[in-house]
Design a protein around this motif. Structure first.
Motif, short mmCIF file in Angstrom:
data_model
loop_
_atom_site.label_atom_id
_atom_site.label_comp_id
_atom_site.label_asym_id
_atom_site.label_seq_id
_atom_site.Cartn_x
_atom_site.Cartn_y
_atom_site.Cartn_z
N GLU A 1 0.79 -1.22 0.00
CA GLU A 1 0.00 0.00 0.00
C GLU A 1 0.83 1.28 0.00
O GLU A 1 0.55 2.19 -0.77
N PRO A 2 1.87 1.40 0.83
CA PRO A 2 2.65 2.66 0.80
C PRO A 2 3.28 2.87 -0.57
O PRO A 2 3.71 1.93 -1.22
N SER A 3 3.31 4.13 -1.00
CA SER A 3 3.81 4.44 -2.33
C SER A 3 5.33 4.61 -2.36
O SER A 3 5.91 4.71 -3.42
N ASN A 4 5.96 4.65 -1.22
CA ASN A 4 7.40 4.91 -1.19
C ASN A 4 8.08 3.86 -0.31
O ASN A 4 7.80 3.75 0.87
N ASP A 5 8.97 3.08 -0.91
CA ASP A 5 9.67 2.02 -0.18
C ASP A 5 10.49 2.56 0.99
O ASP A 5 10.72 1.86 1.96
N TRP A 6 10.94 3.81 0.88
CA TRP A 6 11.72 4.37 1.98
C TRP A 6 10.88 4.48 3.25
O TRP A 6 11.39 4.33 4.36
N ASP A 7 9.58 4.73 3.10
CA ASP A 7 8.70 4.79 4.28
C ASP A 7 8.76 3.46 5.03
O ASP A 7 8.92 3.43 6.25
N ILE A 8 8.62 2.36 4.31
CA ILE A 8 8.65 1.03 4.93
C ILE A 8 9.98 0.83 5.65
O ILE A 8 10.02 0.35 6.79
#
Length: 160
Positions: free
Chosen positions: A105-112
């Protein structure tokens, strides 16, 4: 000859400029940087995440294993693929749903990555058993060498 070179160089540089500007999406990779003026910001729209409630559990595990391996950044590829190899086969359906939402769901892998390493607080929607497992796994208390993602052979052999 020099004028022709300048003309070709100018055309090549123009070809590198984005053809579509101003594209705005609620989901998309933003490429945020702390000192970025965002003057050249391009939103790349991503399809919305959709839960697959009728997906057979064995197919869901295989899909999540593959999606854990094929990430947008190497750090998550290594982290999530080793995590998935170790834990997916024991996750309940509820945990598989949490993991599916977390990685898709998150659009940015850096968030994860920042949530898993606890560099940034995890949004409430992604809090749960799986995030707790991932945060603990990320601490690497056994000091395992995690330098590369596992071979794709593990997709057919299950967890080893």
């Amino acid at each position: 000859m020099f004028v022709a070179f300048q003309l070709v160089t100018g055309l090549c540089q123009a070809a590198w400029r984005p053809a579509v500007t101003g594209l705005v999406s609620s989901r998309g990779y933003r490429g945020d940087a702390p000192d970025d003026t965002r003057g050249d910001l391009i939103e790349i729209p991503l399809p919305p995440w959709e839960e697959k409630p009728d997906e057979p559990i064995d197919i869901k595990r295989r899909r999540l294993l593959y999606e854990s391996r094929k990430r947008g950044m190497l750090e998550n590829c290594i982290l999530l693929s080793i995590f998935a190899k170790r834990y997916l086969h024991t996750m309940s359906e509820k945990q598989l749903q949490q993991y599916d939402r977390l990685i898709n769901e998150p659009s940015n892998d850096w968030d994860i990555y920042y949530w898993a390493t606890e560099a940034q607080p995890t949004p409430e929607v992604y809090q749960g058993e799986v995030m707790d497992m991932l945060k603990e796994f990320t601490k690497n208390r056994n000091h395992e060498q995690r330098l590369d993602a596992p071979s794709l052979e593990y997709l057919d052999k299950g967890s080893q």
